[in-house]
Design an enzyme around this catalytic site. Structure first.
Site, PDB file in Angstrom:
ATOM      1  CB  SER A  29      -0.829  -0.026   1.290  1.00  0.00           C
ATOM      2  OG  SER A  29      -1.506   1.184   1.499  1.00  0.00           O
TER       3      SER A  29
ATOM      4  CE1 TYR B 289      -4.268  -2.336   5.177  1.00  0.00           C
ATOM      5  CE2 TYR B 289      -3.362  -0.195   4.610  1.00  0.00           C
ATOM      6  CZ  TYR B 289      -3.948  -1.383   4.231  1.00  0.00           C
ATOM      7  OH  TYR B 289      -4.207  -1.627   2.897  1.00  0.00           O
TER       8      TYR B 289
END
Ligand SMILES: NC(=O)c1ccc[n+]([C@@H]2O[C@H](COP(=O)([O-])OP(=O)(O)OC[C@H]3O[C@@H](n4cnc5c(N)ncnc54)[C@H](O)[C@@H]3O)[C@@H](O)[C@H]2O)c1
Length: 290
Positions: free
Chosen positions: A143, A156
């Site tokens: 990401s 995350y």
């Protein structure tokens, strides 16, 4: 990798979002595709959708956090389609909120899927790709949160930085074996990631409403803000085609959102400026430095 027609791709989290988009792009390129996912309903829907195009595709219900399940899935894939050439370690989930609101269950769930899931894919398929000797390619989904620390995304962020670091390392280990590596680093893409709680196991569920946890993130705000964010987000099909292009051209980083370049450069500049300050410190405090 060139000549993908007839080759076999294994995609985790392949029943939805970007994984499903990869399945479409790979099928269009003539590949045989295995979609591995924990969500049976989504698997059924994805197979029905992909099957209409008359592609060679199978779905396997797999929890990527389970090593034995990944091994079983690899064996089933080989029985059905033969050698595996492309593996996309893509399954992922997210929680959001300030770090002091995160529980051990939040950490265990997200690290289990986002990091252990990728580790399990690498461990399961690397020996197989080396053994068949025809070359291959791993695509690990990270990401932009693997390059930039973002408030309220500590769990995350940790998982995605780890995936970027692992990918940077293994690309060097695997290159001599003709196995390429790409790391997919998107910004916001229109998928069901904001509904990750739908696949959260009972034993890793905390007291809070996990289905909407990510909505509490300081970066995303309330549900209506999330809807607005998703309305302008990139379509997953664009990412599927980018992944295919990266495999064909052996491109390591896949940056689908060019607008993040300046933020990554700002981080690199901060690191560089810090090096300069420490260089000056060393020169004045350590006697044998230049
Ligand atoms: N959507 C975004 O904005 C965005 C941005 C950057 C990175 N990502 C990453 O992209 C990847 C794909 O997510 P998406 O956005 O397509 O979301 P998505 O929720 O649409 O797809 C994720 C898939 O992973 C599956 N999954 C969840 N837990 C699993 C498990 N234990 N075992 C097997 N499968 C499991 C889900 O069932 C789902 O099909 C994730 O790694 C995510 O972190 C998403």
């Amino acid at each position: 990798m060139q000549d993908l027609a007839g080759k076999v791709a294994f995609i985790t989290g392949g029943a939805s979002g970007m994984g499903l988009a990869m399945a479409h792009s790979f099928s269009a390129a003539g590949m045989k595709v295995v979609i591995a996912d924990i969500e049976q309903q989504a698997l059924d829907a994805a197979l029905a959708e992909l099957g209409q195009r008359n592609t060679e595709v199978i779905g396997l219900k797999v929890d990527v956090t389970r090593r034995d399940a990944m091994e079983d899935a690899a064996q089933e894939t080989e029985e059905k389609f033969g050698k595996v050439h492309v593996v996309c370690n893509n399954a992922g989930v997210a929680v959001g909120g300030p770090v002091d609101t995160m529980s051990y269950k939040d950490w265990d769930w997200v690290m289990g899927v986002n990091l252990d899931g990728v580790i399990n894919g690498i461990q399961t398929f690397t020996p197989r790709m080396k053994a068949h000797g025809e070359g291959g390619h791993f695509v690990n989904t990270a990401s932009m949160a693997g390059h930039l620390g973002i408030a309220s995304l500590s769990v995350y962020n940790t998982s995605k930085f780890a995936v970027v670091g692992m990918s940077e390392s293994i690309r060097q280990d695997l290159a001599p074996h003709n196995i390429g590596v790409s790391v997919l680093c998107p910004g916001v893409v229109r998928t069901k990631i904001f509904e990750s709680g739908r696949n959260r196991p009972q034993d890793l569920t905390g007291d809070r409403d996990t289905a909407s946890l990510v909505l509490q993130s300081g970066t995303t705000g309330d549900p209506s803000q999330v809807q607005a964010l998703l309305a302008t987000a990139l379509d997953a099909s664009v990412v599927g085609d980018m992944v295919l292009h990266a495999i064909l051209t052996n491109e390591f980083y896949i940056f689908s959102h060019p607008e993040f370049q300046s933020a990554v450069e700002a981080r690199a500049s901060e690191i560089s400026a810090s090096f300069e300050r420490w260089r000056a410190y060393c020169q004045t405090h350590i006697s044998n430095q230049e």
